[in-house]
Motif scaffolding. Structure first.
Motif, short mmCIF file in Angstrom:
data_model
loop_
_atom_site.label_atom_id
_atom_site.label_comp_id
_atom_site.label_asym_id
_atom_site.label_seq_id
_atom_site.Cartn_x
_atom_site.Cartn_y
_atom_site.Cartn_z
N TRP A 1 0.83 -1.20 0.00
CA TRP A 1 0.00 0.00 0.00
C TRP A 1 0.87 1.25 0.00
CZ3 TRP A 1 -4.23 2.15 -1.30
CH2 TRP A 1 -4.63 3.35 -0.74
N THR A 2 1.93 1.23 0.79
CA THR A 2 2.85 2.37 0.82
C THR A 2 3.49 2.58 -0.55
OG1 THR A 2 3.34 2.02 3.16
CG2 THR A 2 4.93 3.30 1.89
N MET A 3 3.89 1.49 -1.20
CA MET A 3 4.51 1.59 -2.52
C MET A 3 3.54 2.17 -3.54
SD MET A 3 6.54 -2.07 -2.43
CE MET A 3 7.26 -1.92 -4.07
N LEU A 4 2.29 1.74 -3.49
CA LEU A 4 1.28 2.27 -4.41
C LEU A 4 1.03 3.75 -4.16
CD1 LEU A 4 -1.28 -0.69 -4.37
CD2 LEU A 4 0.16 0.01 -6.29
N ARG A 5 0.98 4.11 -2.89
CA ARG A 5 0.72 5.52 -2.55
C ARG A 5 1.87 6.41 -3.01
NH1 ARG A 5 1.96 8.13 2.05
NH2 ARG A 5 2.42 6.16 3.11
N VAL A 6 3.08 5.95 -2.81
CA VAL A 6 4.24 6.73 -3.24
C VAL A 6 4.30 6.79 -4.77
CG1 VAL A 6 6.76 6.81 -3.26
CG2 VAL A 6 5.55 6.28 -1.15
N GLY A 7 3.94 5.67 -5.42
CA GLY A 7 3.93 5.67 -6.88
C GLY A 7 2.94 6.66 -7.46
N ALA A 8 1.83 6.85 -6.74
CA ALA A 8 0.82 7.81 -7.21
C ALA A 8 1.24 9.25 -6.94
CB ALA A 8 -0.51 7.52 -6.54
N ARG A 9 2.08 9.45 -5.92
CA ARG A 9 2.53 10.80 -5.58
C ARG A 9 4.01 10.75 -5.20
NH1 ARG A 9 2.15 14.53 -1.14
NH2 ARG A 9 1.65 16.63 -1.89
N PRO A 10 4.88 10.64 -6.20
CA PRO A 10 6.31 10.44 -5.94
C PRO A 10 7.06 11.74 -5.64
CG PRO A 10 5.92 10.38 -8.29
CD PRO A 10 4.57 10.55 -7.64
N THR A 11 6.67 12.41 -4.57
CA THR A 11 7.40 13.61 -4.16
C THR A 11 8.73 13.20 -3.54
OG1 THR A 11 6.42 13.61 -1.95
CG2 THR A 11 5.22 14.78 -3.70
#
Length: 301
Positions: A165-175
């Motif tokens: 889930w963390t990887m998906l969230r970061v992938g959607a918003r890779p700040t």
């Protein structure tokens, strides 16, 4: 349209090449870049080292390229020729022209070895590269003297949902903040340099097509007859160390496992000397043995 990995645009390619050139300056030994044609596209292979023994092939991790080995290449290349291919369909200098998935990784590497004029190798894979190396080992048994896999993601045990889930969230918003937080969670104790972080960001400009690791069944694991070394971190969030150890011991005819205490997924960076020394020692014991029939033989310590 065929699934072909490519940079999203020219600007993304140029930024990637810029960060690549900066990291390449840090390669600590002499090397040459080879162009090896395959039916999946032109594969770039970085060759370093010298020696008369069986060469090493190093398979890089997700988002990485041949340069990820710069912190350990001196150890590997001291007495061996080392080939570090850049995976087709992933960020790097290789250029994909035909679809590829895990059922074809073995065919791809077989063509690479043919192009290099190499019959047998010690194969090493880290993280996603370990998944690819294991897939290769299911079809290219005759070409492998030994197999060393470090923290194979998603192949022996499932990745925790919280991490996915963390990887998906970061992938959607890779700040920058999210990417650094992701690295800190995935690889505690490993701090990226500015040049490394720039490379991580630039790799996001590539649209990969090789997919993600899938769990190996017991039956598929049993097809790996190559002597195998599995190295894990006791604190890994990517692999369940105890379950992974049990699965390889139950299904692989010739294997060794070591779980390093107090380190996580980034053990290749945290304790690189220990990891490379363990791999080199393991490979040495299978240097002059037909690994296809290793389970039938007895080896000296």
């Amino acid at each position: 349209m065929a699934k072909i990995g490519r940079f999203k645009n020219d600007a993304a390619r140029e930024e990637y090449l810029r960060t690549y050139r900066e990291l390449e300056k840090q390669w600590p030994v002499s090397s040459e870049m080879l162009d090896i044609p395959t039916s999946f596209g032109m594969t770039k292979v970085r060759k370093s080292g010298a020696g008369q023994g069986i060469p090493f092939v190093l398979m890089h991790s997700l988002g990485g390229n041949s340069l990820m080995w710069r912190h350990v290449i001196e150890d590997f290349a001291r007495d061996h020729v080392v080939y570090a291919p850049e995976m087709i369909g992933a960020p790097g200098l290789s250029v994909q022209t035909a679809p590829i998935d895990e059922t074809k990784f073995g065919a791809w590497l077989g063509e690479v070895l043919d192009g290099l004029g190499v019959e047998r190798v010690h194969l090493v894979g880290y993280s996603q590269g370990a998944w690819q190396a294991m897939a290769v080992a299911t079809t290219q048994q005759a070409r492998l003297a030994s197999l060393s896999v470090v923290e194979p993601s998603g192949t022996l045990t499932k990745i925790k949902w919280s991490l996915l889930w963390t990887m998906l969230r970061v992938g959607a918003r890779p700040t920058d903040k999210n990417l650094r937080a992701m690295n800190a969670r995935l690889n505690p104790g490993v701090t990226l340099t500015d040049a490394e972080f720039a490379g991580v960001k630039a790799a996001l400009g590539y649209a990969p097509t090789i997919g993600y690791p899938k769990m190996f069944t017991d039956e598929r694991l049993a097809t790996i007859t190559t002597p195998t070394l599995l190295l894990l971190g006791s604190e890994s969030l990517v692999v369940d160390p105890q379950l992974a150890e049990q699965r390889v011991r139950d299904n692989l005819p010739t294997c060794e496992v070591e779980i390093f205490p107090g380190v996580g997924h980034g053990l290749f960076y945290q304790i690189s000397r220990q990891v490379t020394a363990r791999i080199l020692d393991f490979a040495r014991r299978y240097e002059h043995i037909d690994a296809r029939h290793a389970e039938q033989l007895t080896y000296p310590d």
